[in-house]
Design an enzyme around this catalytic site. Structure first.
Site, PDB file in Angstrom:
ATOM      1  N   ASN A  96       0.862  -1.187   0.000  1.00 62.63           N
ATOM      2  CA  ASN A  96       0.000   0.000   0.000  1.00 62.63           C
ATOM      3  C   ASN A  96       0.893   1.229   0.000  1.00 62.63           C
ATOM      4  O   ASN A  96       1.492   1.563   1.024  1.00 62.63           O
ATOM      5  CB  ASN A  96      -0.898  -0.039   1.252  1.00 62.63           C
ATOM      6  CG  ASN A  96      -1.708   1.235   1.419  1.00 62.63           C
ATOM      7  OD1 ASN A  96      -1.781   2.069   0.510  1.00 62.63           O
ATOM      8  ND2 ASN A  96      -2.310   1.387   2.601  1.00 62.63           N
ATOM      9  N   LYS A 125       0.096   4.236  -0.234  1.00 68.16           N
ATOM     10  CA  LYS A 125      -0.552   5.410   0.373  1.00 68.16           C
ATOM     11  C   LYS A 125      -0.389   6.640  -0.545  1.00 68.16           C
ATOM     12  O   LYS A 125      -0.338   6.496  -1.763  1.00 68.16           O
ATOM     13  CB  LYS A 125      -0.015   5.643   1.787  1.00 68.16           C
ATOM     14  CG  LYS A 125      -0.147   4.371   2.648  1.00 68.16           C
ATOM     15  CD  LYS A 125       0.053   4.582   4.112  1.00 68.16           C
ATOM     16  CE  LYS A 125      -0.113   3.257   4.852  1.00 68.16           C
ATOM     17  NZ  LYS A 125      -0.007   3.365   6.297  1.00 68.16           N
ATOM     18  N   GLY A 176       2.913   2.547  10.797  1.00 70.41           N
ATOM     19  CA  GLY A 176       3.841   3.651  10.593  1.00 70.41           C
ATOM     20  C   GLY A 176       4.569   4.066  11.864  1.00 70.41           C
ATOM     21  O   GLY A 176       5.194   5.127  11.906  1.00 70.41           O
ATOM     22  N   GLU A 229      -6.707   4.662   8.200  1.00 68.89           N
ATOM     23  CA  GLU A 229      -6.561   6.090   7.880  1.00 68.89           C
ATOM     24  C   GLU A 229      -7.858   6.638   7.275  1.00 68.89           C
ATOM     25  O   GLU A 229      -8.222   7.787   7.511  1.00 68.89           O
ATOM     26  CB  GLU A 229      -5.351   6.287   6.945  1.00 68.89           C
ATOM     27  CG  GLU A 229      -4.040   6.107   7.707  1.00 68.89           C
ATOM     28  CD  GLU A 229      -2.881   5.532   6.908  1.00 68.89           C
ATOM     29  OE1 GLU A 229      -2.914   5.567   5.667  1.00 68.89           O
ATOM     30  OE2 GLU A 229      -1.936   5.028   7.547  1.00 68.89           O
ATOM     31  N   GLU A 287      -4.910  -4.735  10.855  1.00 72.48           N
ATOM     32  CA  GLU A 287      -3.888  -3.704  11.010  1.00 72.48           C
ATOM     33  C   GLU A 287      -4.123  -2.956  12.321  1.00 72.48           C
ATOM     34  O   GLU A 287      -4.933  -2.009  12.357  1.00 72.48           O
ATOM     35  CB  GLU A 287      -3.957  -2.707   9.851  1.00 72.48           C
ATOM     36  CG  GLU A 287      -3.699  -3.326   8.495  1.00 72.48           C
ATOM     37  CD  GLU A 287      -3.164  -2.307   7.491  1.00 72.48           C
ATOM     38  OE1 GLU A 287      -2.119  -2.584   6.898  1.00 72.48           O
ATOM     39  OE2 GLU A 287      -3.754  -1.227   7.338  1.00 72.48           O
TER      40      GLU A 287
END
Ligand code: 13P
Length: 249
Positions: free
Chosen positions: A9, A11, A172, A96, A166
């Site tokens: 991913n 992002k 992160g 997110e 996740e």
């Protein structure tokens, strides 16, 4: 039996020139990879990446899609638009999107249904915040996300989806869930699927772990019996790291 998958991913990273270069580097180094690789670039780079990976076994995904089929929804991207440019997968419900853009289980359920109707495979994300884990609510939170997001699907349609666990506190942050913590939740998710559907579907669904997966921790996490691969953020931006993770089974 279920597939092992490693999905990157990207992002909101990679302008098109960078995206093409990264995709090419993944393709060139993917000979030794035995799992299914999926590259998930930002919308703007999907078509360029498609041209780079189109003769490889690597699949293509998007990071989000609209719950609507078409029409006056300025700024949105439909599932049909994504299948039309070569996407097979779409991430739905990334934390997110949930936290920053206020997407709730009800909306995500609509997106999942809509994606499946357009022949896109949803990678449906779930995961608890640190606060929820510390309060001991993580099982309840995940159960609700799964029940409300994807348990309205028929057996047939549910059998097509991928789930990604996740934990928000591991995304992160460099702080990974331990392999045992990942296994505990993956096993829990599979048990929910068994209870709701049946043993074949529970055994066949791929459940990916995401949250600070790196080349040096992937092997231990992927060795767990209910972990079928990873959804990789930061480490997917470097081809050598992404490939190292994908060869960690
Ligand atoms: P990191 O691997 O950067 O923690 O991101 C995980 C993630 O959010 C993948 O969707």
């Amino acid at each position: 039996m279920r597939k092992n998958i490693v999905a990157g991913n990207w992002k909101m990273n990679m302008v098109n020139d960078q995206a093409k270069e990264l995709a090419l580097s993944v393709v060139e180094n993917s000979d030794t990879v035995s799992c299914q690789l999926i590259i998930i670039p930002p919308f703007t780079a999907i078509s360029d990446v498609q041209k780079v990976i189109n003769k490889s076994n690597i699949l293509l995904g998007a990071q989000n899609c609209s719950q609507h089929k078409s029409g006056a929804f300025t700024g949105e991207v439909s599932a049909d638009m994504l299948t039309n440019i070569g996407c097979s997968h779409v991430i739905i419900g990334h934390s997110e999107r949930r936290a920053i853009f206020g997407e709730d289980n009800q909306l995500l359920s609509e997106k999942v249904n809509h994606a499946l109707n357009s022949n896109l495979i949803p990678i449906y994300c779930c995961g608890e915040t640190l606060q929820e884990r510390e309060a001991g609510n993580h099982f309840d939170v995940i159960k609700r996300q799964i029940e409300e997001g994807v348990f309205n699907l028929s057996e047939d349609l549910f059998g097509k989806i991928v789930i990604a666990y996740e934990p928000v506190w591991a995304i992160g942050t460099g702080k990974t869930a331990s392999a045992d913590q990942a296994q505990e939740i993956h096993k829990f998710i599979r048990s929910l699927v068994l209870e709701k559907y049946n043993e074949t579907i529970a055994n066949n669904i791929s459940i990916l772990y995401g949250g600070s997966v790196k080349p040096d921790n992937a092997k231990e996490i992927f060795a767990k019996p209910d972990v079928d691969g990873g959804l990789i953020g930061g480490a997917a931006l470097k081809a050598t790291d992404f490939i190292a993770i994908a060869t960690s089974f």
